[in-house]
Structure formats: C-alpha cells, structure tokens
Design a protein around this motif. Sequence first.
Motif, PDB file in Angstrom:
ATOM      1  N   ILE A   6       0.847  -1.187   0.000  1.00  0.00           N
ATOM      2  CA  ILE A   6       0.000   0.000   0.000  1.00  0.00           C
ATOM      3  C   ILE A   6       0.882   1.237   0.000  1.00  0.00           C
ATOM      4  O   ILE A   6       2.049   1.177   0.420  1.00  0.00           O
ATOM      5  CB  ILE A   6      -0.943  -0.014   1.230  1.00  0.00           C
ATOM      6  CG1 ILE A   6      -2.105   0.959   1.051  1.00  0.00           C
ATOM      7  CG2 ILE A   6      -0.177   0.240   2.512  1.00  0.00           C
ATOM      8  CD1 ILE A   6      -3.232   0.773   2.066  1.00  0.00           C
ATOM      9  N   ASP A   7       0.344   2.345  -0.488  1.00  0.00           N
ATOM     10  CA  ASP A   7       1.108   3.593  -0.478  1.00  0.00           C
ATOM     11  C   ASP A   7       0.900   4.300   0.859  1.00  0.00           C
ATOM     12  O   ASP A   7      -0.167   4.224   1.466  1.00  0.00           O
ATOM     13  CB  ASP A   7       0.663   4.508  -1.624  1.00  0.00           C
ATOM     14  CG  ASP A   7      -0.837   4.681  -1.693  1.00  0.00           C
ATOM     15  OD1 ASP A   7      -1.319   5.809  -1.555  1.00  0.00           O
ATOM     16  OD2 ASP A   7      -1.539   3.673  -1.900  1.00  0.00           O
ATOM     17  N   ALA A  23      -3.564  -7.627   7.962  1.00  0.00           N
ATOM     18  CA  ALA A  23      -2.281  -8.023   7.385  1.00  0.00           C
ATOM     19  C   ALA A  23      -1.272  -8.396   8.472  1.00  0.00           C
ATOM     20  O   ALA A  23      -1.292  -7.847   9.577  1.00  0.00           O
ATOM     21  CB  ALA A  23      -1.710  -6.886   6.542  1.00  0.00           C
ATOM     22  N   GLU A  24      -0.398  -9.329   8.139  1.00  0.00           N
ATOM     23  CA  GLU A  24       0.724  -9.653   9.014  1.00  0.00           C
ATOM     24  C   GLU A  24       1.909  -8.738   8.706  1.00  0.00           C
ATOM     25  O   GLU A  24       2.697  -8.406   9.597  1.00  0.00           O
ATOM     26  CB  GLU A  24       1.133 -11.109   8.841  1.00  0.00           C
ATOM     27  CG  GLU A  24       0.061 -12.103   9.279  1.00  0.00           C
ATOM     28  CD  GLU A  24       0.454 -13.529   9.004  1.00  0.00           C
ATOM     29  OE1 GLU A  24       1.616 -13.760   8.596  1.00  0.00           O
ATOM     30  OE2 GLU A  24      -0.381 -14.435   9.191  1.00  0.00           O
ATOM     31  N   GLU A  25       2.031  -8.350   7.435  1.00  0.00           N
ATOM     32  CA  GLU A  25       3.066  -7.411   7.016  1.00  0.00           C
ATOM     33  C   GLU A  25       2.465  -6.372   6.073  1.00  0.00           C
ATOM     34  O   GLU A  25       1.618  -6.703   5.241  1.00  0.00           O
ATOM     35  CB  GLU A  25       4.216  -8.128   6.288  1.00  0.00           C
ATOM     36  CG  GLU A  25       5.130  -8.936   7.173  1.00  0.00           C
ATOM     37  CD  GLU A  25       6.375  -9.415   6.425  1.00  0.00           C
ATOM     38  OE1 GLU A  25       7.207 -10.069   7.060  1.00  0.00           O
ATOM     39  OE2 GLU A  25       6.503  -9.119   5.218  1.00  0.00           O
ATOM     40  N   ILE A  26       2.910  -5.138   6.226  1.00  0.00           N
ATOM     41  CA  ILE A  26       2.545  -4.071   5.309  1.00  0.00           C
ATOM     42  C   ILE A  26       3.782  -3.723   4.501  1.00  0.00           C
ATOM     43  O   ILE A  26       4.821  -3.351   5.061  1.00  0.00           O
ATOM     44  CB  ILE A  26       2.037  -2.837   6.067  1.00  0.00           C
ATOM     45  CG1 ILE A  26       0.791  -3.188   6.888  1.00  0.00           C
ATOM     46  CG2 ILE A  26       1.731  -1.693   5.097  1.00  0.00           C
ATOM     47  CD1 ILE A  26       0.349  -2.089   7.819  1.00  0.00           C
ATOM     48  N   LYS A 141      10.242  -4.324  -7.688  1.00  0.00           N
ATOM     49  CA  LYS A 141      10.160  -5.628  -8.343  1.00  0.00           C
ATOM     50  C   LYS A 141       9.619  -6.719  -7.418  1.00  0.00           C
ATOM     51  O   LYS A 141       9.189  -7.775  -7.882  1.00  0.00           O
ATOM     52  CB  LYS A 141      11.540  -6.031  -8.869  1.00  0.00           C
ATOM     53  CG  LYS A 141      12.606  -6.181  -7.793  1.00  0.00           C
ATOM     54  CD  LYS A 141      13.973  -6.478  -8.407  1.00  0.00           C
ATOM     55  CE  LYS A 141      15.047  -6.608  -7.330  1.00  0.00           C
ATOM     56  NZ  LYS A 141      16.385  -6.865  -7.930  1.00  0.00           N
ATOM     57  N   ALA A 142       9.640  -6.444  -6.104  1.00  0.00           N
ATOM     58  CA  ALA A 142       9.168  -7.447  -5.144  1.00  0.00           C
ATOM     59  C   ALA A 142       7.667  -7.376  -4.905  1.00  0.00           C
ATOM     60  O   ALA A 142       7.091  -8.299  -4.322  1.00  0.00           O
ATOM     61  CB  ALA A 142       9.899  -7.276  -3.814  1.00  0.00           C
ATOM     62  N   ILE A 143       7.022  -6.313  -5.368  1.00  0.00           N
ATOM     63  CA  ILE A 143       5.600  -6.103  -5.081  1.00  0.00           C
ATOM     64  C   ILE A 143       4.736  -7.241  -5.612  1.00  0.00           C
ATOM     65  O   ILE A 143       3.705  -7.586  -5.029  1.00  0.00           O
ATOM     66  CB  ILE A 143       5.118  -4.756  -5.666  1.00  0.00           C
ATOM     67  CG1 ILE A 143       5.778  -3.596  -4.912  1.00  0.00           C
ATOM     68  CG2 ILE A 143       3.609  -4.631  -5.595  1.00  0.00           C
ATOM     69  CD1 ILE A 143       5.375  -3.472  -3.467  1.00  0.00           C
ATOM     70  N   VAL A 148      -1.771  -8.944  -1.636  1.00  0.00           N
ATOM     71  CA  VAL A 148      -2.706  -7.938  -2.131  1.00  0.00           C
ATOM     72  C   VAL A 148      -1.942  -6.647  -2.404  1.00  0.00           C
ATOM     73  O   VAL A 148      -1.116  -6.231  -1.592  1.00  0.00           O
ATOM     74  CB  VAL A 148      -3.836  -7.653  -1.112  1.00  0.00           C
ATOM     75  CG1 VAL A 148      -4.779  -6.577  -1.637  1.00  0.00           C
ATOM     76  CG2 VAL A 148      -4.600  -8.918  -0.783  1.00  0.00           C
ATOM     77  N   ASP A 149      -2.207  -6.030  -3.550  1.00  0.00           N
ATOM     78  CA  ASP A 149      -1.570  -4.765  -3.910  1.00  0.00           C
ATOM     79  C   ASP A 149      -2.636  -3.665  -3.950  1.00  0.00           C
ATOM     80  O   ASP A 149      -3.473  -3.633  -4.844  1.00  0.00           O
ATOM     81  CB  ASP A 149      -0.874  -4.893  -5.269  1.00  0.00           C
ATOM     82  CG  ASP A 149      -0.083  -3.646  -5.648  1.00  0.00           C
ATOM     83  OD1 ASP A 149      -0.097  -2.671  -4.861  1.00  0.00           O
ATOM     84  OD2 ASP A 149       0.541  -3.643  -6.723  1.00  0.00           O
ATOM     85  N   LEU A 150      -2.595  -2.766  -2.967  1.00  0.00           N
ATOM     86  CA  LEU A 150      -3.579  -1.692  -2.869  1.00  0.00           C
ATOM     87  C   LEU A 150      -2.978  -0.322  -3.211  1.00  0.00           C
ATOM     88  O   LEU A 150      -3.616   0.701  -2.975  1.00  0.00           O
ATOM     89  CB  LEU A 150      -4.153  -1.622  -1.442  1.00  0.00           C
ATOM     90  CG  LEU A 150      -4.871  -2.860  -0.931  1.00  0.00           C
ATOM     91  CD1 LEU A 150      -5.394  -2.611   0.479  1.00  0.00           C
ATOM     92  CD2 LEU A 150      -6.007  -3.250  -1.862  1.00  0.00           C
TER      93      LEU A 150
END
Length: 207
Positions: A6-7, A23-26, A141-143, A148-150
Amino acid sequence: MSTIAIDLQYLPNLEFFCAIWEAEEIWLCSEDNYQRKSWFNRTQIKLTNKVETLSVPIVGRRPRVPLAEVMIDYSQNWQKNHLRGIQSAYGKAPFFEFFFPYLENVFEKKPAYLWDLNLGFLTICLKLLQRPVKLRKVEKKAIVQADVDLRWLLRPGGDFSDRKYYQPIPYLQLFGLDFEPNLSILDLLFCEGPSARRLIQKSIKKE
C-alpha cells in the motif's frame, strides 16, 4: 491475509486502516512515483463547521519523482498551522491530552522527506491502536509477491463506498449532528481512545 502492499498516507484515514488491519506485514515501496491528488501529503479533520483538509507543502511540482525523494517545504509555516488546526478540532476531545504529545514528537523531528514523516506517523498510529504489524520497505520488483496490492487504489477522488474496505460505523464526534465518515485516524483516536481498535474492526466491510 499475510502481506499487503500500500502507499503511505499522511495521518491515514479510516479506510486505510480497515484495508490493512488483518495483514501480518505491510509492504511499502519508496520507489513508486509521487502522484498528485493522492493522500500522500494530505488528510482530513473535522472542525466546527466543516471538514478541513490539511496539506503538507512539498518542494517543487515533483512530477515522476520517487516517493522517497519528495521533500517537505519548510519555508511555509505548515507545521504550526496543522498543529493549531488539530488543537482547534480536538482540544476538547476525551483523549486529546493523552495522544497529542505523540503527534507533537513526530512533528518536532522535522524530517526532510515526506516519506519519513508519513512512516513516523503510521508507526505511532499503529502503536496507539495496539496493532502489532510489521512494516517492510520493499523494492518495486518485489511487489508482485505481495498477497494484495492496494497501491494508489485509496484515492481522494473516489468514493470509499464504491470500494470494498470500509463501511462507516458512527461514533461520537465533537461537532455537528451528522457523522462524518473516513476522516483521519486522529478523529477516531481523540474521540474514542482505547475503543478505536474495536471500531476499526467493526468498520471493515464484509464481502
């Protein structure tokens, strides 16, 4: 749900926290380009007669510049204005005296870059909400590996009701009879204190 990309937002709104809550990680990517008309440098609070947008001024127009390189314009007295606005809006809120010093501390650090300011605020807000989640800075590149990509989906121009993350659960605000949804997390923290965590959980939209 394990990882959410997320941004960063400036003092994020309730939709942001509903979206990342489980989420466990952001994952945060500072290589993304700055986008105008985003929450990256603005937030909203509730004053006596209106909803006020607080904007952090940045140096230059910053077209197509990585988020990590967006510098804050300290030639403008924006910090004093933001602190005064927050005090005016929430000085009489039940939990203002408890939480306000944490905000002042972040402001007083005066980071050169907006990324660092936003990260500082997100870190302290998660702490105040008692939400232990790992914040991880990742390369672009890891995204693709995120669950989930928000990034850039939660924007000021769209209506949160058209998205699937936040449903307003009214709580007692200071001004007016009508509930104003999706304000900065500050509104919820100052008004509800320890109950803020429970209200965010209730505000997560069920699919």
